[in-house]
Scaffold this motif. Sequence first.
Motif, PDB file in Angstrom:
ATOM      1  N   ALA A 281     -15.267  19.370   0.470  1.00 29.21           N
ATOM      2  CA  ALA A 281     -15.953  20.633   0.758  1.00 29.21           C
ATOM      3  C   ALA A 281     -16.446  20.673   2.212  1.00 29.21           C
ATOM      4  O   ALA A 281     -17.590  21.035   2.477  1.00 29.21           O
ATOM      5  CB  ALA A 281     -17.111  20.823  -0.226  1.00 29.21           C
ATOM      6  N   GLY A 282     -15.601  20.230   3.130  1.00 29.31           N
ATOM      7  CA  GLY A 282     -15.935  20.300   4.547  1.00 29.31           C
ATOM      8  C   GLY A 282     -16.811  19.163   5.057  1.00 29.31           C
ATOM      9  O   GLY A 282     -17.084  19.078   6.253  1.00 29.31           O
ATOM     10  N   VAL A 283     -17.243  18.262   4.171  1.00 28.49           N
ATOM     11  CA  VAL A 283     -18.103  17.140   4.593  1.00 28.49           C
ATOM     12  C   VAL A 283     -17.228  15.886   4.685  1.00 28.49           C
ATOM     13  O   VAL A 283     -16.500  15.556   3.741  1.00 28.49           O
ATOM     14  CB  VAL A 283     -19.254  16.909   3.590  1.00 28.49           C
ATOM     15  N   ARG A 284     -17.306  15.212   5.823  1.00 33.94           N
ATOM     16  CA  ARG A 284     -16.464  14.024   6.013  1.00 33.94           C
ATOM     17  C   ARG A 284     -17.175  12.802   5.436  1.00 33.94           C
ATOM     18  O   ARG A 284     -18.263  12.431   5.887  1.00 33.94           O
ATOM     19  CB  ARG A 284     -16.202  13.817   7.510  1.00 33.94           C
TER      20      ARG A 284
ATOM     21  N   GLY B 170     -10.076  17.380   0.346  1.00 28.06           N
ATOM     22  CA  GLY B 170      -9.185  18.077   1.268  1.00 28.06           C
ATOM     23  C   GLY B 170      -8.485  17.069   2.161  1.00 28.06           C
ATOM     24  O   GLY B 170      -7.893  16.084   1.670  1.00 28.06           O
ATOM     25  N   ASP B 171      -8.587  17.274   3.472  1.00 28.95           N
ATOM     26  CA  ASP B 171      -7.868  16.407   4.413  1.00 28.95           C
ATOM     27  C   ASP B 171      -8.276  14.942   4.265  1.00 28.95           C
ATOM     28  O   ASP B 171      -9.441  14.628   4.018  1.00 28.95           O
ATOM     29  CB  ASP B 171      -8.184  16.831   5.854  1.00 28.95           C
ATOM     30  N   ILE B 172      -7.276  14.091   4.455  1.00 31.35           N
ATOM     31  CA  ILE B 172      -7.539  12.647   4.503  1.00 31.35           C
ATOM     32  C   ILE B 172      -7.324  12.212   5.954  1.00 31.35           C
ATOM     33  O   ILE B 172      -6.207  12.310   6.463  1.00 31.35           O
ATOM     34  CB  ILE B 172      -6.568  11.887   3.565  1.00 31.35           C
TER      35      ILE B 172
ATOM     36  N   ILE C 118       0.832  -1.208   0.000  1.00 24.55           N
ATOM     37  CA  ILE C 118       0.000   0.000   0.000  1.00 24.55           C
ATOM     38  C   ILE C 118       0.871   1.265   0.000  1.00 24.55           C
ATOM     39  O   ILE C 118       0.491   2.271  -0.616  1.00 24.55           O
ATOM     40  CB  ILE C 118      -1.036  -0.012   1.150  1.00 24.55           C
ATOM     41  N   ALA C 119       2.033   1.198   0.634  1.00 27.34           N
ATOM     42  CA  ALA C 119       2.893   2.396   0.677  1.00 27.34           C
ATOM     43  C   ALA C 119       3.261   2.859  -0.732  1.00 27.34           C
ATOM     44  O   ALA C 119       3.430   4.058  -0.980  1.00 27.34           O
ATOM     45  CB  ALA C 119       4.150   2.101   1.483  1.00 27.34           C
ATOM     46  N   ASP C 120       3.373   1.894  -1.667  1.00 27.95           N
ATOM     47  CA  ASP C 120       3.738   2.255  -3.039  1.00 27.95           C
ATOM     48  C   ASP C 120       2.567   2.874  -3.806  1.00 27.95           C
ATOM     49  O   ASP C 120       2.773   3.495  -4.850  1.00 27.95           O
ATOM     50  CB  ASP C 120       4.244   1.020  -3.798  1.00 27.95           C
ATOM     51  N   LEU C 121       1.356   2.651  -3.322  1.00 28.17           N
ATOM     52  CA  LEU C 121       0.172   3.154  -4.031  1.00 28.17           C
ATOM     53  C   LEU C 121      -0.289   4.511  -3.503  1.00 28.17           C
ATOM     54  O   LEU C 121      -0.997   5.248  -4.181  1.00 28.17           O
ATOM     55  CB  LEU C 121      -0.996   2.164  -3.880  1.00 28.17           C
ATOM     56  N   LEU C 122       0.099   4.815  -2.252  1.00 28.93           N
ATOM     57  CA  LEU C 122      -0.489   5.990  -1.595  1.00 28.93           C
ATOM     58  C   LEU C 122      -0.162   7.328  -2.257  1.00 28.93           C
ATOM     59  O   LEU C 122      -1.066   8.162  -2.401  1.00 28.93           O
ATOM     60  CB  LEU C 122      -0.095   6.017  -0.110  1.00 28.93           C
ATOM     61  N   PRO C 123       1.085   7.576  -2.692  1.00 25.76           N
ATOM     62  CA  PRO C 123       1.374   8.906  -3.253  1.00 25.76           C
ATOM     63  C   PRO C 123       0.456   9.239  -4.428  1.00 25.76           C
ATOM     64  O   PRO C 123      -0.122  10.326  -4.500  1.00 25.76           O
ATOM     65  CB  PRO C 123       2.845   8.809  -3.685  1.00 25.76           C
ATOM     66  N   ASP C 124       0.297   8.284  -5.344  1.00 25.79           N
ATOM     67  CA  ASP C 124      -0.549   8.531  -6.514  1.00 25.79           C
ATOM     68  C   ASP C 124      -2.014   8.698  -6.088  1.00 25.79           C
ATOM     69  O   ASP C 124      -2.724   9.603  -6.558  1.00 25.79           O
ATOM     70  CB  ASP C 124      -0.391   7.352  -7.491  1.00 25.79           C
ATOM     71  N   ALA C 125      -2.475   7.845  -5.168  1.00 31.25           N
ATOM     72  CA  ALA C 125      -3.880   7.916  -4.719  1.00 31.25           C
ATOM     73  C   ALA C 125      -4.160   9.275  -4.068  1.00 31.25           C
ATOM     74  O   ALA C 125      -5.175   9.921  -4.342  1.00 31.25           O
ATOM     75  CB  ALA C 125      -4.161   6.782  -3.737  1.00 31.25           C
ATOM     76  N   GLN C 126      -3.235   9.704  -3.222  1.00 31.14           N
ATOM     77  CA  GLN C 126      -3.434  10.996  -2.536  1.00 31.14           C
ATOM     78  C   GLN C 126      -3.452  12.140  -3.540  1.00 31.14           C
ATOM     79  O   GLN C 126      -4.275  13.059  -3.430  1.00 31.14           O
ATOM     80  CB  GLN C 126      -2.331  11.210  -1.488  1.00 31.14           C
TER      81      GLN C 126
END
Length: 284
Positions: free
Chosen positions: A270-273, A238-240, A221-229
């Motif tokens: 847009a501020g909704v989680r 916004g925030d994850i 998963i560490a290899d996939l996260l940069p692209d996903a983010q």
Amino acid sequence: MTAPIIRTRQELREMTNAWHRAGETIGVVPTMGALHDGHLSLVARAKEMSTHVIVTIFVNPKQFNNPDDLANYPRTEHEDARKLERFEVDAIYVPDGAQMYPDGFATNISVSGLTDVLCGAHRAGHFDGVATVVTKLFTQTAADFAFFGEKDFQQLQVVRRLARDLDLGVEVVGCPTIREMDGLAMSSRNLMLSDQARSRASALNEVMEEMADALGQGAAIADLLPDAQARLAAAGFGDIDYLEMRSNDTLTLLERATAPARLFAAVFMAGVRLIDNIDVPLAR
Ligand code: AMP
């Protein structure tokens, strides 16, 4: 047929006592209202498995860690009752705060371990609020079966644990996540999104599906996260709070899909989680 709306524990108890005396079973579908097809799928499953079905609607203040979120949570009781008509449920239980938490209420149900991670780590007190209200709803409705969505997978596992630990005599039934056409998991919170934010939100499921495929092929998963983010940010998220793979049963963090696992996300649009989770195939 419009189901009777029951507002007190006493009225509810009279109904459930009569049903149990007749040897009939009771299924409960706990909700916070603003019903959509995800909730209704639980009602349909409850109808298949139980003689009588009670849908509960209670926006539980104890499980909100943010007062604005509680204030803004949609409340649509009349519409909800109308949506339930075609299912012919036996009762809609809509207690008020005083029914659930009378003056002097001092008990807290807390499930340890499972609640340390994911939403438990980001929403202080949330799962204590859930566990406390669910325990009360189980006892008040005298349910034999209770129906919960995999949409809130951590909640489902917490409720299973507490039903077992406290011998509540309720069989907890998990039901699959119902999605909009574009893949976004149905949620009462989607009503808080503007049209533009709503259309952008479909990227969450797209990104998660692609990650799950790659994880099933053995990726870390560490290899996939940069692209996903980066893709989530480009879509306007916004925030994850988290984007993690965890084992199904104990919610242990996994780097590779070496055990039955799910991919979990909580992200802000847009501020909704928004939260979602999907099954990850075992790595080949
Ligand atoms: P809520 O009203 O959001 O507290 O949800 C009430 C129940 O409906 C919970 O068991 C949720 O997991 C379930 N639920 C919410 N959204 C969905 C969905 N899209 N698909 C299936 N179940 C859902």
